[in-house]
Enzyme design. Structure first.
Site, PDB file in Angstrom:
ATOM      1  N   GLU A 172       0.577  -1.039  -0.278  1.00 49.37           N
ATOM      2  CA  GLU A 172      -0.082   0.085  -0.440  1.00 49.37           C
ATOM      3  C   GLU A 172       0.806   1.177  -0.028  1.00 49.37           C
ATOM      4  O   GLU A 172       1.794   1.403   0.537  1.00 49.37           O
ATOM      5  CB  GLU A 172      -0.596   0.353   1.058  1.00 49.37           C
ATOM      6  CG  GLU A 172      -1.808   0.995   1.580  1.00 49.37           C
ATOM      7  CD  GLU A 172      -3.149   0.910   2.615  1.00 49.37           C
ATOM      8  OE1 GLU A 172      -2.953   0.337   3.532  1.00 49.37           O
ATOM      9  OE2 GLU A 172      -2.820   2.249   3.086  1.00 49.37           O
ATOM     10  N   GLU A 177      -2.887  11.436   3.355  1.00 46.25           N
ATOM     11  CA  GLU A 177      -3.685  11.420   4.181  1.00 46.25           C
ATOM     12  C   GLU A 177      -3.642  12.050   5.407  1.00 46.25           C
ATOM     13  O   GLU A 177      -2.518  12.908   5.706  1.00 46.25           O
ATOM     14  CB  GLU A 177      -3.211  10.158   4.967  1.00 46.25           C
ATOM     15  CG  GLU A 177      -3.349   8.629   4.433  1.00 46.25           C
ATOM     16  CD  GLU A 177      -3.452   7.447   5.710  1.00 46.25           C
ATOM     17  OE1 GLU A 177      -4.110   6.785   5.833  1.00 46.25           O
ATOM     18  OE2 GLU A 177      -2.435   7.487   5.696  1.00 46.25           O
TER      19      GLU A 177
END
Length: 422
Positions: A172, A177
């Site tokens: 990932e 974020e």
């Protein structure tokens, strides 16, 4: 999503990894900074070719382009997120001004059930699995994030082998974020086998002078090459990671990944909304773009009779035949030779029909999936070879007529299998 990795089942149902989120680890060393500087200089010297782009143009209220994105639905118990991801344009829609708006609302008109009972919030999440994958290059999104405790927007990627190897073996890459309790900070993170969840590898970037990311659009990006990934905000590189940062754990990022956009509400890492969190909140996306380098080049592919490899009718629909045709300089004859082994035109990939390997199997245009039927090798002998079949791109019946379909055939060194690539 930063160690949360709510994992997608390819049919569109939302599953979860069970990992928990972690704070930003310590930034990289001075030695890594030197490596980053060299990598930046090398990347700057290589022209980029756009292989995926969505600028979200369309009428206000329209849903996202389903040929580029699939929408996920459901909740996420393993992250303890509070939202239900809805389909269609209920929580993700174009604004008519070139933006995608993902809206989180404190409402539940569909009476959706979540892991904690009746859902309190709705939002949206989408991905490019089965439609587009990237392997290396510059991956960016220009966005304005929401604000408020409990908000968790993200732009990230998962390995295209997720369905077969699971998470975190798939890998990932969290490009960006942000959590509402840190309005001026974003995080870039890697997750993989041995470094997922609270053991993830990453760093944060904080805006100067107390600025908040919700106040303006910013461009969040990674520059991704074999054994190296660098993160940047508005062109400012703040982190570079290589296999040397993993303490001997496997580097699982030299393969195709698909893209994900979402806005979560609550969860282990951001915490839940509180009385000060206003709703609705919006993640506004100006564009998503992937550009490849490292040997990437774009132009016509010419072959038998001096004619060009051509997408029939300049039609970008899946399944459109690829043929031989008089060279005319149109986009249907502009092929990007990607560093990921693909040949792309009109935003899609040269694809072997049904993954066939037999002589006479036709080729077509199809959404880029990262599959072996879309991989092509270009040896010095001027062949174009599909390694899965170990066969050559071939002009059917050795014909130079316009519209002659192209196919796979056993490599024979003949003129109808010789090509000049960009």
């Amino acid at each position: 999503m930063c160690a949360a990795a709510a994992v997608l089942a390819f049919a569109g149902t939302l599953l979860s990894s069970g990992a928990t989120a972690a704070p930003a680890p310590t930034p990289r060393s001075a030695e890594a900074a030197a490596t980053r500087g060299a990598a930046e200089q090398a990347a700057a010297a290589v022209p980029l070719a756009v292989t995926f782009e969505d600028t979200f143009d369309g009428p206000a209220g329209s849903a996202v382009n389903s040929s580029r994105w699939q929408q996920e639905t459901g909740d996420n118990v393993n992250n303890h997120e509070r939202q239900y991801y809805t389909p269609g344009n209920a929580n993700a829609a174009l604004d008519g001004q070139g933006h995608l708006v993902i809206t989180a609302r404190r409402e539940n008109p569909g009476n959706y059930a979540c892991w904690y009972g009746t859902c309190q919030y709705t939002s949206a999440r989408m991905n490019t699995a089965g439609r587009f994958t990237a392997q290396y290059g510059h991956v960016e999104a220009r966005m304005r994030v929401p604000r408020g405790q409990g908000m968790w927007p993200a732009f990230w990627m998962l390995g295209n082998d997720l369905g077969s190897v699971g998470w975190p073996a798939s890998g990932e890459i969290d490009v960006m974020e942000n959590i509402g309790s840190e309005p001026g900070t974003v995080h870039g993170t890697l997750h993989g086998p041995g470094y997922s969840g609270g053991e993830s590898i990453g760093a944060g970037y904080t805006l100067p002078n107390g600025q908040a990311f919700a106040d303006a659009f910013h461009t969040f990006a990674v520059d991704w090459a074999p054994d190296s990934i660098s993160w940047s905000v508005d062109g400012q590189v703040y982190e570079t990671r290589t296999p040397a940062d993993l303490g001997g754990d496997p580097w699982v990022f030299n393969k195709p990944f698909f893209l994900i956009l979402n806005l979560a509400v609550g969860g282990y890492w951001p915490g839940d909304p509180d009385g000060g969190t206003a709703f609705p909140q919006q993640l506004v996306v100006d564009h998503v773009r992937v550009s490849t380098a490292g040997g990437t080049r774009t132009g016509p592919i010419t072959g038998l009779g001096g004619k060009c490899v051509d997408v029939a009718g300049a039609n970008s629909a899946n399944g459109t035949p690829v043929q031989l045709y008089d060279c005319n300089g149109t986009a249907a004859q502009q092929w990007t030779v990607g560093a990921d082994g693909t040949l792309r035109a009109l935003g899609k990939c040269l694809d072997v029909v049904d993954g066939g390997t037999a002589d006479g199997t036709r080729v077509q245009l199809w959404d880029c999936t990262g599959g072996p039927n879309q991989q092509w090798a270009l040896p010095a002998a001027r062949d174009i070879v599909n390694p899965q079949a170990n066969k050559c791109l071939d002009v059917t019946d050795n014909s130079t007529a316009n519209g002659t379909p192209l196919q796979l055939w056993t490599c024979a060194g003949t003129a109808n299998q010789k090509w000049t690539t960009p």
